[in-house]
Design an enzyme around this catalytic site. Structure first.
Site, PDB file in Angstrom:
ATOM      1  CE1 TYR A  60      53.545 -26.374  46.774  1.00  0.00           C
ATOM      2  CE2 TYR A  60      53.790 -24.171  45.056  1.00  0.00           C
ATOM      3  CZ  TYR A  60      54.321 -25.158  45.658  1.00  0.00           C
ATOM      4  OH  TYR A  60      55.108 -24.740  46.515  1.00  0.00           O
ATOM      5  CB  SER A  61      46.973 -22.346  45.742  1.00  0.00           C
ATOM      6  OG  SER A  61      47.464 -20.640  46.107  1.00  0.00           O
ATOM      7  CG  ASN A  62      53.655 -19.625  45.428  1.00  0.00           C
ATOM      8  OD1 ASN A  62      53.478 -20.328  46.321  1.00  0.00           O
ATOM      9  ND2 ASN A  62      53.437 -19.546  44.321  1.00  0.00           N
TER      10      ASN A  62
ATOM     11  N   GLY B 175      63.048 -26.117  45.852  1.00  0.00           N
ATOM     12  CA  GLY B 175      62.137 -24.746  46.126  1.00  0.00           C
ATOM     13  C   GLY B 175      62.802 -23.767  44.876  1.00  0.00           C
TER      14      GLY B 175
ATOM     15  CB  SER C 281      58.769 -24.074  47.125  1.00  0.00           C
ATOM     16  OG  SER C 281      57.665 -22.925  46.761  1.00  0.00           O
TER      17      SER C 281
END
Length: 390
Positions: free
Chosen positions: A186-188, A329, A76
């Site tokens: 939190y969202s990709n 990440g 991330s």
């Protein structure tokens, strides 16, 4: 104690790095390896100059330490690069932060209340295509991921190519977590939409724009936007996955896999040196106008103690009361850390590799390792380096 670098590493290290004696840092990474990791490489820039060292092994059965210049999947931390790129396009007048994302990407039927800012800030409420864990403990799966009940499916399909549009449409087929702008989650999905936004407004690929605005100007020759390629440049540590099949434990090398399953949520490859160069340039004002950098680093409450979120960065309070700009990440079996003081004067970048499994058995050790390194570098002796994370 003097750190030992291979000839290849010495050739690319500043003289100060090879000559500095920082036994407390070397000891910290050796103890992290002992807690369950295969290898750790650490790079610190501070008032004493640069130090880089490694501990453990680069691969199972081997004796060589991980290279301090090794390439790694940065997870991330990709989001920080992507958010910076969006903000650079804001500076160029191609994007407006408070315009509905649907104006740029009409094909998806996005809720018009979702702005570009909300994508970068994780306040859109959009379902995370890699799955959601809700407050009551229930899990709603998205695509197969290496953890929970889909681990074996991910292993079997780890060379499958997902297109960004496919991931977005999957996310939009699921209920949103909350009304746009009313919470933080939190969202990709937010960052895959950011990628598509970049490509739509520029007419060029994300990789081309990343090269034009960040990688080229900063000379980040070790940083790669892989799209669907499973390759990772040498040198690199190896990563592994452990699972049960027919009643027997199997451990396989998963260093090569197709990262399109996470896309711009976490697909980039870099080195600890490039991550240092990037984060110090970013917070030092070399990539964004002052006003946009200030917006990027303006904290928004996340509900996580001492960790607020800006636009593609966490604004974290340390145990000794300081502030660091960070993201970090975690990808399957590897993680990269990226921390900086707000002025860029002190940075910590690191790469960790291990044997992963569906139960995330390393998770507690990883949290402790993270906390230990942050305390050691940013707090000195003011905080207990062994103190576990909350």
């Amino acid at each position: 104690m003097t750190i030992t670098l291979s000839d290849q590493d010495k050739s690319t290290q500043p003289a100060a790095a090879a000559g500095q004696d920082r036994p407390e840092l070397q000891k910290a990474i050796e103890e992290i390896v002992e807690s369950g990791f295969l290898g750790v490489s650490l790079r610190v820039h501070d008032e004493r100059g640069e130090w880089a060292g490694s501990a453990g092994v680069a691969e199972l059965g081997g004796t060589a330490k991980p290279s301090v210049n090794g390439h790694a999947r940065i997870g991330s931390n990709t989001k920080t690069f992507t958010a910076t790129l969006v903000l650079q396009l804001v500076a160029e007048g191609k994007i407006e932060l408070d315009t509905p994302a649907a104006d740029y990407l009409p094909a998806f039927g996005l809720d018009r209340r979702i702005t570009v800012r909300m994508l970068l800030q994780h306040t859109s409420g959009l379902f995370n295509f890699t799955g959601e864990v809700y407050d009551d403990g229930s899990i709603v799966h998205g695509i197969p991921v290496p953890y929970s009940t889909t681990g074996k499916e991910w292993v079997n399909n780890r060379f499958h190519t997902y297109r960004p549009e496919e991931l977005v449409r999957l996310a939009l087929s699921k209920p949103a977590r909350f009304e746009p702008g009313t919470g933080w989650s939190y969202s990709n999905t937010n960052y895959v939409l950011a990628r598509l936004l970049i490509e739509k407004v520029t007419g060029r690929s994300l990789a081309e724009e990343m090269q034009r605005l960040i990688l080229g100007p900063l000379g980040l020759s070790g940083t790669v936007v892989p799209d669907a390629s499973p390759e990772i440049p040498e040198p690199h540590a190896h990563i592994y996955y452990r699972y049960e099949e027919a009643g027997r434990q199997k451990t396989i090398d998963i260093t090569r896999y197709n990262p399109s399953w996470v896309s711009t949520g976490g697909d980039m490859i870099s080195t600890s040196q490039d991550l240092h160069t990037f984060i110090s340039a970013l917070v030092g004002g070399k990539l964004l106008p002052a006003a946009l950098l200030a917006e990027m680093c303006t904290p928004h409450a996340t509900g996580i103690p001492n960790m607020d979120y800006g636009l593609g960065v966490f604004v974290q309070k340390t145990d000794c009361g300081g502030t660091v700009i960070t993201h970090n990440g975690g990808n399957v079996a590897s993680a990269t850390l990226m921390y900086s003081t707000p002025d860029g004067g002190k940075t910590l970048t690191a790469v960790l590799n291990w044997v992963d499994d569906a139960d995330m058995s390393i998770a507690a050790a990883f949290r402790n390792a993270q906390q230990r390194l942050v305390n050691k570098v940013f707090c000195g002796e003011q905080a207990d380096p062994a103190q576990p994370a909350d």
